[in-house]
Scaffold this motif. Structure first.
Motif, mmCIF file in Angstrom:
data_model
loop_
_atom_site.group_PDB
_atom_site.id
_atom_site.type_symbol
_atom_site.label_atom_id
_atom_site.label_comp_id
_atom_site.label_asym_id
_atom_site.label_seq_id
_atom_site.Cartn_x
_atom_site.Cartn_y
_atom_site.Cartn_z
ATOM 1 N N ALA A 163 0.823 -1.204 0.000
ATOM 2 C CA ALA A 163 0.000 0.000 0.000
ATOM 3 C C ALA A 163 0.862 1.261 0.000
ATOM 4 N N ILE A 164 1.904 1.246 0.816
ATOM 5 C CA ILE A 164 2.775 2.423 0.920
ATOM 6 C C ILE A 164 3.521 2.652 -0.393
ATOM 7 N N SER A 165 4.066 1.601 -0.975
ATOM 8 C CA SER A 165 4.845 1.763 -2.204
ATOM 9 C C SER A 165 3.967 2.258 -3.348
ATOM 10 N N ARG A 166 2.758 1.723 -3.446
ATOM 11 C CA ARG A 166 1.857 2.166 -4.509
ATOM 12 C C ARG A 166 1.419 3.626 -4.292
ATOM 13 N N GLY A 167 1.076 3.938 -3.059
ATOM 14 C CA GLY A 167 0.639 5.303 -2.766
ATOM 15 C C GLY A 167 1.751 6.317 -2.945
ATOM 16 N N LEU A 168 2.960 5.965 -2.531
ATOM 17 C CA LEU A 168 4.084 6.888 -2.676
ATOM 18 C C LEU A 168 4.428 7.089 -4.143
ATOM 19 N N ALA A 169 4.314 6.039 -4.940
ATOM 20 C CA ALA A 169 4.541 6.186 -6.382
ATOM 21 C C ALA A 169 3.562 7.192 -6.970
ATOM 22 N N LYS A 170 2.300 7.126 -6.549
ATOM 23 C CA LYS A 170 1.302 8.091 -7.025
ATOM 24 C C LYS A 170 1.646 9.504 -6.565
ATOM 25 N N ARG A 171 2.093 9.612 -5.325
ATOM 26 C CA ARG A 171 2.462 10.921 -4.781
ATOM 27 C C ARG A 171 3.573 11.564 -5.610
ATOM 28 N N LEU A 172 4.419 10.738 -6.227
ATOM 29 C CA LEU A 172 5.568 11.220 -6.985
ATOM 30 C C LEU A 172 5.313 11.196 -8.487
ATOM 31 N N ARG A 173 4.053 11.146 -8.875
ATOM 32 C CA ARG A 173 3.720 11.071 -10.303
ATOM 33 C C ARG A 173 4.355 12.213 -11.082
ATOM 34 N N GLY A 174 4.851 11.881 -12.275
ATOM 35 C CA GLY A 174 5.425 12.897 -13.143
ATOM 36 C C GLY A 174 6.852 13.280 -12.822
ATOM 37 N N THR A 175 7.443 12.656 -11.822
ATOM 38 C CA THR A 175 8.834 12.958 -11.467
ATOM 39 C C THR A 175 9.744 11.849 -11.989
ATOM 40 N N GLY A 176 11.022 12.023 -11.785
ATOM 41 C CA GLY A 176 11.987 10.995 -12.166
ATOM 42 C C GLY A 176 12.249 9.988 -11.066
#
Length: 264
Positions: A163-176
């Motif tokens: 859950a954390i990894s998926r949510g954090l990936a979304k939080r960082l959308r559009g970044t490198g």
């Protein structure tokens, strides 16, 4: 595929043995500077020597810190203020009946298996985002999808990592910065080998054969029909950390030998 991480700094928690040490060796082989972590200086020194022996000329150093609590995470961050790659490998496991578990057991698993990754990501990811490049990998488990009835506490902590990894990936959308979880299945680490040693000796078989028998008995859905090696798991992690994996984020990357019976 030639993976080159020269100029990048990678931190692998709990990397003095098992999957963590294999990941550290794999990242060192790509040219990254690798920071090993463990609780004890003696095991940390042995791990550093193992990496240097496996990868001549490896750029590697170690920090002794217990990431099972906030103070230990803070000490690690103080010693290593910035990294490009964070592999949250620290974790504990062990069977225990649900009704025998006390609050302290749940808290211990949550603090180490979940909060260590949360705290370190919170410390390191803003710098990655500012540099517009970074890799975060949580070492989850097939038990996060296929909850073991004798390790509900462990499965819960591994589901939380997903859950954390998926949510954090979304939080960082559009970044490198990419964030992924890797899900090993039964893996023949030193700890598992030690657990199976007595059974192997009593049956007159190798530890590898005993591990295969364990997989067939306890994980009958396995397609691989044997335990993975730590190097096989590390290969997936190294790829997830690579420049080539730039379009892989928010993923649950399974190295479970097909234990989880789904095509998705």
């Amino acid at each position: 595929m030639q993976i080159d991480l020269s100029g990048k700094t990678a931190l692998v928690t709990a990397s003095t043995a098992g999957i963590g040490l294999a990941i550290a060796k794999g990242l060192a082989a790509t040219g990254a500077e690798v920071v090993l972590n463990g609780r004890h200086q003696d095991s940390l020194q042995a791990a550093l020597e193992a990496v240097r022996a496996a990868v001549p000329g490896a750029k590697v150093r170690g920090v002794a810190a217990d990431v099972g609590d906030a103070a230990g995470c803070a000490a690690l961050v103080a010693a290593v203020p910035a990294v490009d790659i964070l592999v949250n490998n620290a974790g504990i496991y062990g069977p225990k009946d649900f009704f025998a578990l006390e609050d302290a057991d749940w808290s211990r698993y949550f603090e180490l298996n979940v909060m260590s990754g949360v705290r370190l990501a919170r410390a390191y990811v803003p710098g990655m985002e500012a540099r517009d490049w970074g890799r975060v990998v949580f070492i989850s488990s097939e038990s996060g999808l296929n909850i073991p009835e004798d390790m509900i506490h462990y499965g819960f902590s591994k589901t939380a990592q997903l859950a954390i990894s998926r949510g954090l990936a979304k939080r960082l959308r559009g970044t490198g910065v990419t964030v992924n979880a890797v899900l090993p299945g039964p893996t023949l680490s030193e700890g598992v080998a030690a657990m199976l040693q007595e059974a192997a000796a009593s049956q007159g078989v190798s530890v590898e054969q005993a591990a295969a028998a364990f997989v067939k008995a306890k994980r009958p859905s396995s397609i691989l029909q044997r335990a993975a090696t730590v190097e096989e798991v590390a290969n997936m992690v190294v790829y997830a950390c690579s420049l080539q994996a730039s379009a892989t984020t928010g993923a649950a990357l399974r190295v479970d030998g097909g234990v989880v019976d789904t095509i998705a």
